[in-house]
Design a protein around this motif. Structure first.
Motif, PDB file in Angstrom:
ATOM      1  N   ASN A 164      10.179  -7.861  -1.231  1.00 40.18           N
ATOM      2  CA  ASN A 164       9.419  -9.329  -1.137  1.00 40.18           C
ATOM      3  C   ASN A 164      10.534 -10.362  -1.013  1.00 40.18           C
ATOM      4  O   ASN A 164      10.100 -11.583  -0.411  1.00 40.18           O
ATOM      5  N   TRP A 168      10.143 -13.240   2.441  1.00 36.87           N
ATOM      6  CA  TRP A 168       9.875 -14.566   2.292  1.00 36.87           C
ATOM      7  C   TRP A 168      11.110 -15.601   2.790  1.00 36.87           C
ATOM      8  O   TRP A 168      10.976 -16.619   2.769  1.00 36.87           O
ATOM      9  N   SER A 212       4.820 -14.447   4.383  1.00 35.78           N
ATOM     10  CA  SER A 212       5.224 -14.734   2.896  1.00 35.78           C
ATOM     11  C   SER A 212       5.728 -15.926   2.722  1.00 35.78           C
ATOM     12  O   SER A 212       5.218 -16.586   1.927  1.00 35.78           O
ATOM     13  N   ILE A 254       8.682 -13.899  -8.080  1.00 36.18           N
ATOM     14  CA  ILE A 254       8.947 -12.986  -7.101  1.00 36.18           C
ATOM     15  C   ILE A 254      10.236 -11.817  -7.289  1.00 36.18           C
ATOM     16  O   ILE A 254      11.154 -12.594  -7.735  1.00 36.18           O
ATOM     17  N   PHE A 259       5.283  -9.234  -7.002  1.00 26.47           N
ATOM     18  CA  PHE A 259       4.759 -10.707  -6.859  1.00 26.47           C
ATOM     19  C   PHE A 259       3.751 -10.985  -7.666  1.00 26.47           C
ATOM     20  O   PHE A 259       2.412 -10.565  -7.717  1.00 26.47           O
ATOM     21  N   TYR A 261       1.512 -13.750  -9.235  1.00 29.85           N
ATOM     22  CA  TYR A 261       0.872 -14.925  -8.898  1.00 29.85           C
ATOM     23  C   TYR A 261       0.087 -15.466 -10.256  1.00 29.85           C
ATOM     24  O   TYR A 261      -0.828 -14.293 -10.728  1.00 29.85           O
ATOM     25  N   ARG A 316       3.075  -6.717  -4.747  1.00 31.01           N
ATOM     26  CA  ARG A 316       2.807  -7.286  -3.352  1.00 31.01           C
ATOM     27  C   ARG A 316       1.951  -8.486  -3.077  1.00 31.01           C
ATOM     28  O   ARG A 316       0.900  -8.502  -3.884  1.00 31.01           O
ATOM     29  N   CYS A 317       2.259  -9.462  -2.449  1.00 31.33           N
ATOM     30  CA  CYS A 317       1.200 -10.271  -2.035  1.00 31.33           C
ATOM     31  C   CYS A 317       0.025  -9.611  -1.242  1.00 31.33           C
ATOM     32  O   CYS A 317       0.401  -8.784  -0.409  1.00 31.33           O
TER      33      CYS A 317
END
Length: 385
Positions: A164, A168, A212, A254, A259, A261, A316-317
């Protein structure tokens, strides 16, 4: 006239697969799986044969008297091993289905049920390739003559985002560039001069990810970024985004494989469609590949906890990794002017139950034979990814 339905599916459990078949009643089913045997395939490959036997003997399959199952299980040959599984089922009501023999270079009638496993190099009824290591794709190609239409069915698995933190750094990410290179390689390969060009459906785990950098900038637009480096290497170990007020609450953290959120609902509300603007990897191929409108949530990475069927893992996103794509000529077969939109479905399978880290997706549609001719028959197809 008779109406036949085709269903293309990618990666699925027997129960949810059976439910989909019962609902749509397809006359032809194409099922594509990736990582057969799971991530620990050396220990779990024995379960694959049991899955296939259960699938073939299920109530949903009773009226399918012809089948072709191709399982790449020979993990000891890492140079050629793809872990791809491709399964095709033909309803008893369909009389003349033919499959292309790549060695003899002619179509042969499909009869009975046949299973190929361990190594696929021995059959000439498909082409399997594991591309150079700097490309990373794994591909299995079949050519069918179905409903008087010849078209390719391609099973594909592209490379994932390994970190990740790396993903990004740039927009688009280095991983996106690798997948773009690989997919372009595959498209060139299946449309080269060796065989006549025919419509094709390309479905599997493309590992497409959201951009990302842009997603994070959108989700954390008012947050303050903090970078944490490893003491021994001074390399970035984690990135933390905090609210500027509200006790500096962590919005997003991250790490290489984290990931986390603060609000997963953003990926589920309205099926995550607000995030589709960051789904850009397919745009490079807009002149070569088509896709129906996405109206389901990101297909990866779901929790593998059986009680958390709608929950994403914090690894992961979330992204639409699993897709069913087609050439422009294949799209023209699917989207005929007379097509009833109610009979055209592009969706996921098992939205509320645990299906593993990927939710399978499927495309169902009616395929018309003798297009443009009076009293043309319509055939129902189902593609499952």
């Amino acid at each position: 006239s008779q109406k036949y339905f085709s269903c293309f599916i990618s990666g699925v459990s027997v129960v949810q697969y059976s439910s989909t078949v019962h609902t749509h009643k397809p006359h032809f089913v194409a099922l594509h799986c990736q990582e057969v045997g799971g991530k620990n395939y050396e220990e779990s490959m024995t379960h694959v044969d049991s899955f296939v036997k259960e699938l073939l003997s299920s109530d949903a399959m009773k009226e399918y008297n012809r089948a072709r199952v191709y399982l790449d299980e020979n993990y000891k040959s890492q140079e050629h091993f793809t872990a791809l599984g491709s399964c095709y089922f033909v309803h008893e009501s369909l009389k003349n289905i033919h499959q292309f023999d790549f060695k003899a270079k002619k179509f042969k009638k499909v009869a009975g049920k046949e299973i190929y496993s361990d190594t696929l190099e021995s059959t000439s009824m498909l082409e399997k390739e594991k591309f150079p290591q700097d490309y990373f794709p794994e591909v299995c190609l079949l050519l069918l003559l179905l409903f008087r239409h010849a078209f390719d069915l391609v099973n594909i698995h592209l490379f994932h985002d390994a970190s990740n933190l790396v993903a990004w750094e740039n927009s688009p990410s280095v991983y996106s560039g690798t997948r773009q290179k690989a997919l372009g390689y595959v498209l060139d390969r299946i449309t080269d001069q060796r065989y006549d060009k025919v419509p094709y459906f390309l479905f599997g785990d493309f590992n497409f990810r959201l951009d990302s950098k842009q997603v994070i900038e959108s989700l954390c637009s008012t947050a303050i970024m903090q970078t944490v480096r490893a003491a021994d290497t001074n390399e970035v170990d984690k990135v933390i985004f905090r609210e500027s007020d509200n006790d500096r609450k962590v919005v997003l953290q991250i790490e290489k494989k984290l990931f986390n959120y603060i609000n997963q609902d953003v990926f589920r509300e309205n099926n995550g469609t607000l995030l589709l603007e960051f789904d850009k990897e397919l745009s490079v191929f807009k002149d070569r590949l088509c896709e129906l409108e996405i109206s389901f949530p990101p297909s990866y990475p779901y929790s593998e906890d059986c009680s958390q069927g709608k929950q994403y893992m914090n690894t992961r996103c979330p992204a639409w990794c699993d897709r069913i794509l087609m050439s422009t000529s294949a799209r023209d077969l699917v989207l005929k002017p007379e097509t009833d939109e109610k009979l055209l479905t592009y969706d996921n399978i098992g939205p509320n139950v645990c299906m593993g880290d990927h939710k399978p997706v499927f495309l169902s549609f009616r395929l018309t034979t003798g297009a443009g001719k009076p009293n043309a028959h319509k055939h129902k197809c189902c593609v499952v990814q």
